[in-house]
Design an enzyme around this catalytic site. Structure first.
Site, PDB file in Angstrom:
ATOM      1  N   ARG A  92     -39.923  54.444 -57.403  1.00  0.00           N
ATOM      2  CA  ARG A  92     -40.457  53.659 -56.292  1.00  0.00           C
ATOM      3  C   ARG A  92     -40.061  54.247 -54.934  1.00  0.00           C
ATOM      4  NH1 ARG A  92     -44.414  49.983 -55.045  1.00  0.00           N
ATOM      5  NH2 ARG A  92     -43.876  48.962 -53.108  1.00  0.00           N
ATOM      6  N   ASP A 116     -39.624  50.051 -60.616  1.00  0.00           N
ATOM      7  CA  ASP A 116     -39.446  48.869 -61.432  1.00  0.00           C
ATOM      8  C   ASP A 116     -40.694  47.998 -61.464  1.00  0.00           C
ATOM      9  OD1 ASP A 116     -36.867  49.422 -62.129  1.00  0.00           O
ATOM     10  OD2 ASP A 116     -36.000  48.381 -60.418  1.00  0.00           O
ATOM     11  N   ARG A 121     -45.452  44.747 -55.040  1.00  0.00           N
ATOM     12  CA  ARG A 121     -44.644  45.218 -53.905  1.00  0.00           C
ATOM     13  C   ARG A 121     -45.535  46.109 -53.051  1.00  0.00           C
ATOM     14  NH1 ARG A 121     -38.769  47.173 -55.823  1.00  0.00           N
ATOM     15  NH2 ARG A 121     -39.877  48.443 -57.344  1.00  0.00           N
ATOM     16  N   ASP A 124     -48.587  47.859 -47.683  1.00  0.00           N
ATOM     17  CA  ASP A 124     -49.499  47.727 -46.551  1.00  0.00           C
ATOM     18  C   ASP A 124     -48.763  47.757 -45.212  1.00  0.00           C
ATOM     19  OD1 ASP A 124     -48.479  45.180 -47.467  1.00  0.00           O
ATOM     20  OD2 ASP A 124     -49.787  44.210 -46.009  1.00  0.00           O
ATOM     21  N   ASP A 307     -31.717  41.655 -55.766  1.00  0.00           N
ATOM     22  CA  ASP A 307     -31.168  42.562 -56.773  1.00  0.00           C
ATOM     23  C   ASP A 307     -29.935  41.997 -57.468  1.00  0.00           C
ATOM     24  OD1 ASP A 307     -33.102  44.471 -56.439  1.00  0.00           O
ATOM     25  OD2 ASP A 307     -31.858  45.873 -55.316  1.00  0.00           O
ATOM     26  N   ILE A 330     -38.113  36.474 -53.078  1.00  0.00           N
ATOM     27  CA  ILE A 330     -38.575  37.814 -52.726  1.00  0.00           C
ATOM     28  C   ILE A 330     -39.549  38.329 -53.780  1.00  0.00           C
ATOM     29  CG2 ILE A 330     -37.862  40.140 -52.084  1.00  0.00           C
ATOM     30  CD1 ILE A 330     -36.828  37.906 -50.230  1.00  0.00           C
TER      31      ILE A 330
END
Length: 431
Positions: A92, A116, A121, A124, A307, A330
């Site tokens: 990523r 992941d 995600r 933009d 995370d 999130i």
């Protein structure tokens, strides 16, 4: 493909040292190509993402030397090269090459990033930031092609719809050599952004306000590395070991931490009843007594990090009564670890993307799958708690984010082995 084999149920104790922050490292390595002189990064974690980024640098004739925790990057002979989707899709953070290449060459050709699988995600905000600086952006054949105008990028005022870490970092990298001033409003405030700004400022960039919601960048002609840069400690790795220590520890000291980076997480763990002593750069986690359930809601920094919602989940299972609630604001779809925990006997479920945890007297070993980095960390902790043997498939995902994990766990007394699954071609053997 890697497997992690854990013979669980053993109390762990001793000392563990935290490596450099993964989320800094994966931005600092691409940012190194902005320098016209060799770069030295110290405190680099030995994780799979670092090896993959080095492979991408090799595509551009950038020489790298990685010894122990020091990574030397020499971009003096760099060539502009499209980065193929095949290598990009495993990582990523490869999207940071968009901003770095745009800042260095005025053009970037990058395959769509992977990493992941934790839900949408979108990039933009990155794209809108580049366009605000004057770049044109188009998609062709699974590649993003970003091109600066003939007279170069120009500073602009950019307001982020939400404080995205990736977009903030990418815009910083693209704008450090743009003409004039760039202002990023509603910028992300994570410590890793301060780390990136410190690294770039030491090379001659002029960045002010990193760590606040307004960042100002004055464009300069070029950057030159002069001194080594030491990466900040990994707050997510540290939080993972705090959870591990509380779940199965018989007294564990965690070294090389910055406590303030963990404030929201430690507050929640201590609310459960975990006793922690903090020194200048270490934490001592006492063996846990009777713990109580809490509600966890993730948020942007300085809130509770997304995370860390998975690493704290096994700790909720050790509470004596009540119901624990985890709401990931999130990445609401970051729930793949729950079905795997259920295989191990966890009394836990998901309702409308909300995780509901209940006291679980004993986990048992099972074969489970680490769908992504932090899910793998969650299952690793659960495996260390469980009676019997746990086999974690796709353990290469854990290696993407956790520095020398087998070595560190063994030093604490864990019976852990990472090996290649003989039925699946091995990858990342050099980690």
């Amino acid at each position: 493909m890697k497997q992690m084999i854990i013979h669980g149920g053993k109390p762990l104790q001793g000392d563990v040292w935290i490596g450099g922050a993964k989320n800094s490292t994966v931005a600092l390595i691409p940012a190194s190509i902005l320098s016209r002189t060799p770069v030295v990064l110290e405190g680099v974690p030995r994780i799979a993402d670092v090896i993959n980024l080095m492979d991408l640098l090799d595509e551009m004739d950038v020489r790298c030397e990685f010894k122990e925790t020091t990574l030397r990057i020499d971009p003096t002979d760099i060539k502009m090269s499209p980065l193929p989707a095949g290598k990009i899709k495993s990582l990523r953070a490869s999207y940071y090459f968009m901003g770095a290449l745009l800042g260095r060459f005025g053009k970037a050709v990058v395959g769509f990033p992977g990493g992941d699988d934790i839900g949408p995600r979108p990039i933009d905000q990155h794209i809108k930031g580049f366009e605000a600086l004057g770049a044109s952006v188009k998609n062709e054949n699974d590649q993003i092609i970003i091109t600066a105008p003939e007279d170069g990028l120009h500073g602009a005022k950019i307001h982020l719809k939400m404080p995205s870490v990736g977009a903030t970092m990418n815009i910083i990298m693209a704008s450090v050599t743009a003409q004039g001033q760039t202002i990023i409003e509603n910028a992300a405030k994570e410590p890793e952004i301060i780390d990136l700004a410190t690294f770039l400022n030491n090379m001659g960039a002029v960045i002010r306000g990193a760590g606040t919601d307004v960042i100002r960048i004055e464009g300069v002609e070029m950057l030159k590395a002069q001194i080594p840069h030491t990466i900040i400690p990994d707050r997510i790795e540290a939080g993972t070991y705090v959870s591990l220590a509380a779940c199965i520890g018989n007294g564990i000291r965690i070294h090389n931490i910055i406590e303030e980076h963990l404030d929201s997480y430690l507050a929640k763990v201590e609310e459960m009843g975990v006793v922690i002593d903090a020194d200048e750069d270490s934490l001592y986690v006492y063996p846990a007594g009777d713990l109580k359930m809490v509600q966890v809601k993730t948020d942007v920094y300085p809130g509770f990090a997304t995370d860390l919602q998975q690493p704290i989940t096994p700790l909720l299972l050790t509470a004596k009564s009540g119901e624990g609630v985890v709401i990931d604001n999130i990445y609401p779809q970051r729930i793949g670890h729950i079905a795997q925990l259920q295989k191990m006997g966890a009394n836990i479920k998901v309702a409308d993307n909300i995780i509901l945890a209940h006291p679980t007297e004993q986990l048992h070993g099972a074969e489970v799958i680490a769908g992504e980095i932090r899910a793998g960390a969650c299952l690793m902790i659960a495996g260390l708690m469980a009676h019997g043997t746990t086999v974690i498939d796709k353990a290469g995902n854990i290696l993407r984010g956790y520095d020398r994990i087998q070595e560190k766990l063994r030093q604490l007394g864990a019976d852990v082995t990472i090996k290649d699954n003989p039925d699946v071609p091995g990858i990342l053997d050099n980690i």
